[in-house]
Design a protein around this motif. Structure first.
Motif, short mmCIF file in Angstrom:
data_model
loop_
_atom_site.label_atom_id
_atom_site.label_comp_id
_atom_site.label_asym_id
_atom_site.label_seq_id
_atom_site.Cartn_x
_atom_site.Cartn_y
_atom_site.Cartn_z
N GLY A 55 2.48 -6.59 0.83
CA GLY A 55 1.28 -6.90 1.76
C GLY A 55 0.65 -8.10 1.21
O GLY A 55 0.85 -8.67 0.50
N THR A 91 -2.65 3.37 3.80
CA THR A 91 -2.19 1.91 4.29
C THR A 91 -2.85 1.03 3.17
O THR A 91 -2.70 -0.33 3.24
CB THR A 91 -3.01 1.68 5.64
OG1 THR A 91 -4.43 1.85 5.41
CG2 THR A 91 -2.45 2.36 6.62
N ASP A 110 1.88 -3.64 4.13
CA ASP A 110 2.42 -4.06 5.41
C ASP A 110 3.68 -3.27 5.39
O ASP A 110 4.20 -2.81 6.50
CB ASP A 110 2.90 -5.66 5.43
CG ASP A 110 1.67 -6.58 5.53
OD1 ASP A 110 0.92 -6.06 6.22
OD2 ASP A 110 1.79 -7.65 5.10
N GLU A 111 4.40 -3.26 4.37
CA GLU A 111 5.89 -2.44 4.16
C GLU A 111 6.27 -1.81 3.16
O GLU A 111 5.58 -2.16 1.85
CB GLU A 111 7.04 -3.81 4.34
CG GLU A 111 7.11 -4.36 5.65
CD GLU A 111 8.35 -5.19 5.54
OE1 GLU A 111 9.00 -5.57 6.72
OE2 GLU A 111 9.00 -5.41 4.47
N HIS A 126 5.48 1.52 7.21
CA HIS A 126 4.33 0.76 7.23
C HIS A 126 3.02 1.17 6.79
O HIS A 126 2.00 0.59 6.70
CB HIS A 126 4.07 0.18 8.68
CG HIS A 126 5.11 -0.58 9.19
ND1 HIS A 126 5.60 -1.75 8.88
CD2 HIS A 126 6.10 -0.19 10.09
CE1 HIS A 126 6.58 -2.35 9.61
NE2 HIS A 126 6.87 -1.23 10.34
#
Length: 151
Positions: free
Chosen positions: A86, A49, A110-111, A7
Motif C-alpha cells: 500500500g 485496512t 491496498d493488497e 484488500h
C-alpha cells in the motif's frame, strides 16, 4: 489463501499484528530508486485496512516514503508468507510517550497476498531476541505499542 488477493487483513492475520512481530519492510530508495529492505518489529494493526509502525526519526525509511509512498510489509504467519502492500505516510513525526525519538507511520493497505510457494508451508516462524537489557527492552516495547494504540 494461496493465489488470492485481499484488500484488507483477514481475521487471523489481523490478530498477528496485535503484538510485537518481526517483519521486513520494503520501500523505494530515495537516492537510487531501487528497493530498500529493513527489518522492524514495532508494527500494529490499528484496523483491517491499515498498519502502523514506528521507526527512528532519522531512519532512511522516512526519507524513502517522503519521496515515494509505495511500501510492502512481508510477514511470516499462520504457516505462510504474506506480502502486504500500500501507501505509507508519516502519521506523527514524534510518537509521544516514548523515550526514543520515533516517528509513527501509517500503511494504508491496498493488497494482501499469500506469496508462499506452491505445495509448502512454514513450519516454524522467525524467532528473535533482544541483545540489550531485557527489562529495558520489554519496557520500551510496551511503551511503543501503547503509544501506537493511542494514536
Amino acid at each position: 489463501m494461496a493465489n488470492q488477493v485481499e484488500h484488507s487483513l483477514f481475521p487471523d492475520l489481523y490478530d498477528c499484528f496485535q503484538s510485537e512481530r518481526f517483519v521486513t519492510l520494503s520501500t523505494v530508495d530515495f537516492e537510487t530508486g531501487g528497493p530498500n529492505v529493513s527489518a522492524i518489529s514495532w508494527i500494529y494493526a490499528k484496523d483491517e485496512t491499515s498498519l502502523l509502525f514506528a521507526v527512528d526519526q532519522k531512519s532512511r525509511i522516512i526519507q524513502n516514503i517522503g519521496q515515494n509512498p509505495l511500501t510492502v510489509v512481508n510477514v511470516i504467519a499462520n504457516g505462510s508468507t504474506y506480502s502486504i502492500s500500500g501507501k505509507s505516510s508519516v502519521l506523527l513525526p514524534r510518537l509521544e510517550g516514548v523515550p526514543l525519538k520515533v516517528s509513527l507511520i501509517k500503511l494504508a493497505i491496498d493488497e494482501v497476498r499469500d506469496v508462499m510457494f506452491y505445495g509448502s508451508k512454514i513450519s516454524v516462524e522467525p524467532v528473535y531476541e533482544k541483545t540489550y537489557d531485557k527489562s529495558a527492552a520489554e519496557r520500551l516495547d510496551r511503551q511503543v505499542l501503547e503509544a501506537m494504540k493511542r494514536a
